[in-house]
Design a protein around this motif. Sequence first.
Motif, PDB file in Angstrom:
ATOM      1  N   THR A 132     148.138  -7.117  30.100  1.00 31.27           N
ATOM      2  CA  THR A 132     148.556  -6.205  31.175  1.00 31.27           C
ATOM      3  C   THR A 132     148.474  -4.745  30.764  1.00 31.27           C
ATOM      4  OG1 THR A 132     150.870  -6.380  30.483  1.00 31.27           O
ATOM      5  CG2 THR A 132     150.093  -7.914  32.184  1.00 31.27           C
ATOM      6  N   THR A 133     148.516  -4.471  29.474  1.00 34.11           N
ATOM      7  CA  THR A 133     148.455  -3.088  29.002  1.00 34.11           C
ATOM      8  C   THR A 133     147.050  -2.670  28.566  1.00 34.11           C
ATOM      9  OG1 THR A 133     149.052  -3.833  26.787  1.00 34.11           O
ATOM     10  CG2 THR A 133     150.864  -3.114  28.238  1.00 34.11           C
ATOM     11  N   ALA A 134     146.079  -3.590  28.667  1.00 35.75           N
ATOM     12  CA  ALA A 134     144.713  -3.300  28.194  1.00 35.75           C
ATOM     13  C   ALA A 134     143.970  -2.394  29.167  1.00 35.75           C
ATOM     14  CB  ALA A 134     143.946  -4.604  28.008  1.00 35.75           C
ATOM     15  N   LEU A 135     143.000  -1.674  28.633  1.00 35.31           N
ATOM     16  CA  LEU A 135     142.089  -0.887  29.464  1.00 35.31           C
ATOM     17  C   LEU A 135     141.042  -1.822  30.058  1.00 35.31           C
ATOM     18  CD1 LEU A 135     141.515   2.136  27.067  1.00 35.31           C
ATOM     19  CD2 LEU A 135     143.045   2.039  29.045  1.00 35.31           C
ATOM     20  N   ASP A 136     140.510  -1.463  31.205  1.00 32.01           N
ATOM     21  CA  ASP A 136     139.433  -2.238  31.825  1.00 32.01           C
ATOM     22  C   ASP A 136     138.142  -1.873  31.094  1.00 32.01           C
ATOM     23  OD1 ASP A 136     137.774  -3.717  33.433  1.00 32.01           O
ATOM     24  OD2 ASP A 136     138.044  -2.473  35.217  1.00 32.01           O
ATOM     25  N   GLN A 137     137.661  -2.785  30.260  1.00 32.22           N
ATOM     26  CA  GLN A 137     136.439  -2.543  29.499  1.00 32.22           C
ATOM     27  C   GLN A 137     135.381  -3.567  29.869  1.00 32.22           C
ATOM     28  OE1 GLN A 137     137.655  -2.474  25.297  1.00 32.22           O
ATOM     29  NE2 GLN A 137     137.371  -0.268  25.391  1.00 32.22           N
ATOM     30  N   VAL A 138     134.127  -3.135  29.748  1.00 31.32           N
ATOM     31  CA  VAL A 138     132.977  -3.992  30.007  1.00 31.32           C
ATOM     32  C   VAL A 138     132.034  -3.881  28.820  1.00 31.32           C
ATOM     33  CG1 VAL A 138     130.966  -4.353  31.496  1.00 31.32           C
ATOM     34  CG2 VAL A 138     133.162  -3.699  32.504  1.00 31.32           C
ATOM     35  N   GLU A 139     131.480  -5.032  28.408  1.00 34.91           N
ATOM     36  CA  GLU A 139     130.419  -5.025  27.411  1.00 34.91           C
ATOM     37  C   GLU A 139     129.114  -5.280  28.136  1.00 34.91           C
ATOM     38  OE1 GLU A 139     130.581  -6.890  23.323  1.00 34.91           O
ATOM     39  OE2 GLU A 139     129.145  -8.213  24.338  1.00 34.91           O
ATOM     40  N   VAL A 140     128.156  -4.401  27.933  1.00 37.09           N
ATOM     41  CA  VAL A 140     126.838  -4.528  28.540  1.00 37.09           C
ATOM     42  C   VAL A 140     125.829  -4.776  27.432  1.00 37.09           C
ATOM     43  CG1 VAL A 140     125.021  -3.270  29.765  1.00 37.09           C
ATOM     44  CG2 VAL A 140     127.373  -3.102  30.545  1.00 37.09           C
ATOM     45  N   THR A 141     125.007  -5.812  27.620  1.00 36.09           N
ATOM     46  CA  THR A 141     123.912  -6.078  26.695  1.00 36.09           C
ATOM     47  C   THR A 141     122.612  -5.757  27.421  1.00 36.09           C
ATOM     48  OG1 THR A 141     125.182  -7.825  25.623  1.00 36.09           O
ATOM     49  CG2 THR A 141     122.804  -7.814  25.243  1.00 36.09           C
ATOM     50  N   LEU A 142     121.828  -4.882  26.828  1.00 38.61           N
ATOM     51  CA  LEU A 142     120.536  -4.475  27.382  1.00 38.61           C
ATOM     52  C   LEU A 142     119.460  -5.123  26.524  1.00 38.61           C
ATOM     53  CD1 LEU A 142     121.455  -0.701  27.707  1.00 38.61           C
ATOM     54  CD2 LEU A 142     121.497  -2.423  29.531  1.00 38.61           C
ATOM     55  N   THR A 143     118.782  -6.121  27.074  1.00 35.54           N
ATOM     56  CA  THR A 143     117.746  -6.839  26.346  1.00 35.54           C
ATOM     57  C   THR A 143     116.393  -6.268  26.728  1.00 35.54           C
ATOM     58  OG1 THR A 143     119.112  -8.823  26.336  1.00 35.54           O
ATOM     59  CG2 THR A 143     116.764  -9.113  25.878  1.00 35.54           C
ATOM     60  N   GLY A 144     115.702  -5.729  25.763  1.00 40.15           N
ATOM     61  CA  GLY A 144     114.422  -5.079  26.021  1.00 40.15           C
ATOM     62  C   GLY A 144     113.424  -5.992  26.697  1.00 40.15           C
ATOM     63  N   ASN A 145     112.742  -5.463  27.704  1.00 39.45           N
ATOM     64  CA  ASN A 145     111.659  -6.169  28.381  1.00 39.45           C
ATOM     65  C   ASN A 145     110.433  -5.275  28.281  1.00 39.45           C
ATOM     66  OD1 ASN A 145     110.249  -8.063  29.785  1.00 39.45           O
ATOM     67  ND2 ASN A 145     111.023  -7.470  31.784  1.00 39.45           N
ATOM     68  N   GLY A 146     109.705  -5.444  27.190  1.00 43.77           N
ATOM     69  CA  GLY A 146     108.561  -4.581  26.923  1.00 43.77           C
ATOM     70  C   GLY A 146     108.862  -3.666  25.758  1.00 43.77           C
ATOM     71  N   PRO A 147     108.006  -2.683  25.561  1.00 42.24           N
ATOM     72  CA  PRO A 147     108.112  -1.844  24.368  1.00 42.24           C
ATOM     73  C   PRO A 147     109.324  -0.920  24.383  1.00 42.24           C
ATOM     74  CG  PRO A 147     106.340  -1.059  25.773  1.00 42.24           C
ATOM     75  CD  PRO A 147     106.839  -2.335  26.382  1.00 42.24           C
ATOM     76  N   LEU A 148     109.797  -0.627  23.189  1.00 39.54           N
ATOM     77  CA  LEU A 148     110.801   0.407  22.970  1.00 39.54           C
ATOM     78  C   LEU A 148     110.049   1.613  22.425  1.00 39.54           C
ATOM     79  CD1 LEU A 148     113.750   1.312  22.842  1.00 39.54           C
ATOM     80  CD2 LEU A 148     113.835   0.381  20.523  1.00 39.54           C
ATOM     81  N   ALA A 149     110.019   2.681  23.192  1.00 40.69           N
ATOM     82  CA  ALA A 149     109.268   3.872  22.805  1.00 40.69           C
ATOM     83  C   ALA A 149     110.157   4.842  22.042  1.00 40.69           C
ATOM     84  CB  ALA A 149     108.705   4.567  24.047  1.00 40.69           C
ATOM     85  N   GLN A 150     109.621   5.379  20.966  1.00 39.90           N
ATOM     86  CA  GLN A 150     110.279   6.496  20.303  1.00 39.90           C
ATOM     87  C   GLN A 150     109.899   7.743  21.092  1.00 39.90           C
ATOM     88  OE1 GLN A 150     110.343   6.416  15.879  1.00 39.90           O
ATOM     89  NE2 GLN A 150     108.831   4.778  16.141  1.00 39.90           N
ATOM     90  N   ILE A 151     110.903   8.497  21.545  1.00 40.64           N
ATOM     91  CA  ILE A 151     110.650   9.673  22.363  1.00 40.64           C
ATOM     92  C   ILE A 151     111.211  10.919  21.686  1.00 40.64           C
ATOM     93  CG2 ILE A 151     110.650   8.370  24.529  1.00 40.64           C
ATOM     94  CD1 ILE A 151     113.541   9.415  25.009  1.00 40.64           C
ATOM     95  N   ALA A 152     110.762  12.070  22.141  1.00 38.43           N
ATOM     96  CA  ALA A 152     111.353  13.313  21.682  1.00 38.43           C
ATOM     97  C   ALA A 152     112.770  13.376  22.240  1.00 38.43           C
ATOM     98  CB  ALA A 152     110.539  14.509  22.165  1.00 38.43           C
ATOM     99  N   ASN A 153     113.730  13.759  21.424  1.00 44.95           N
ATOM    100  CA  ASN A 153     115.106  13.823  21.879  1.00 44.95           C
ATOM    101  C   ASN A 153     115.247  14.896  22.957  1.00 44.95           C
ATOM    102  OD1 ASN A 153     117.886  14.124  22.239  1.00 44.95           O
ATOM    103  ND2 ASN A 153     118.343  13.739  20.096  1.00 44.95           N
ATOM    104  N   PRO A 154     115.640  14.503  24.190  1.00 45.74           N
ATOM    105  CA  PRO A 154     115.795  15.488  25.260  1.00 45.74           C
ATOM    106  C   PRO A 154     116.894  16.507  24.982  1.00 45.74           C
ATOM    107  CG  PRO A 154     116.000  13.230  26.101  1.00 45.74           C
ATOM    108  CD  PRO A 154     115.893  13.147  24.627  1.00 45.74           C
ATOM    109  N   LEU A 155     117.777  16.224  24.018  1.00 49.89           N
ATOM    110  CA  LEU A 155     118.870  17.144  23.703  1.00 49.89           C
ATOM    111  C   LEU A 155     118.531  18.073  22.537  1.00 49.89           C
ATOM    112  CD1 LEU A 155     121.814  14.572  23.941  1.00 49.89           C
ATOM    113  CD2 LEU A 155     120.932  16.092  25.720  1.00 49.89           C
ATOM    114  N   ALA A 156     117.314  17.932  21.996  1.00 50.53           N
ATOM    115  CA  ALA A 156     116.908  18.792  20.871  1.00 50.53           C
ATOM    116  C   ALA A 156     116.799  20.235  21.337  1.00 50.53           C
ATOM    117  CB  ALA A 156     115.585  18.311  20.293  1.00 50.53           C
ATOM    118  N   ALA A 157     117.131  21.149  20.432  1.00 50.70           N
ATOM    119  CA  ALA A 157     117.104  22.580  20.774  1.00 50.70           C
ATOM    120  C   ALA A 157     115.699  23.057  21.029  1.00 50.70           C
ATOM    121  CB  ALA A 157     117.733  23.388  19.657  1.00 50.70           C
TER     122      ALA A 157
END
Length: 157
Positions: A132-157
């Motif tokens: 009753t005192t717990a936070l509402d938490q969700v675990e999400v699993t993202l299973t890759g479907n196809g390639p994982l691309a290395q990209i330029a970090n959009p947050l880079a200066a």
Amino acid sequence: MSTPTPVTALARRWRLEVNMGTAELPDWQLCPAITEFQWTAEPNVEDSSTYDDDGWAGNTKTGQAWEVTATFNRKATADSTAYAAVHEKLRAVAFGWGADSEAQVRWMDRNGLPEAYQGNALVQWEPQGGETTALDQVEVTLTGNGPLAQIANPLAA
């Protein structure tokens, strides 16, 4: 001149974003309130040893799979009438079929360091329940479907 002392990177450096738009017109938005984040990109390695290897093992990488697991605190509006839009997108995709069962995701070092990745993933949605005192938490699993691309970090200066 002295050498600067290196500092250890923190696990909380990761920022996960979900494309709320389309592949043609992406609208990348933060997945808020992440409390835990892990990712893997495990190769499939097959034994390719031959008699010609003089007893040494030979191995060949024949494929690769990737996966992200993130746990987050479920966020709702102040008037409790709606959940965070990114959380709702992931929940909806988890119950979809075909193209509707995939989300385009990317994650990067929130400090702008070079590590950043992007790909399409199937979504698994698992509410964590609790006392009753717990936070509402969700675990999400993202299973890759196809390639994982290395990209330029959009947050880079």
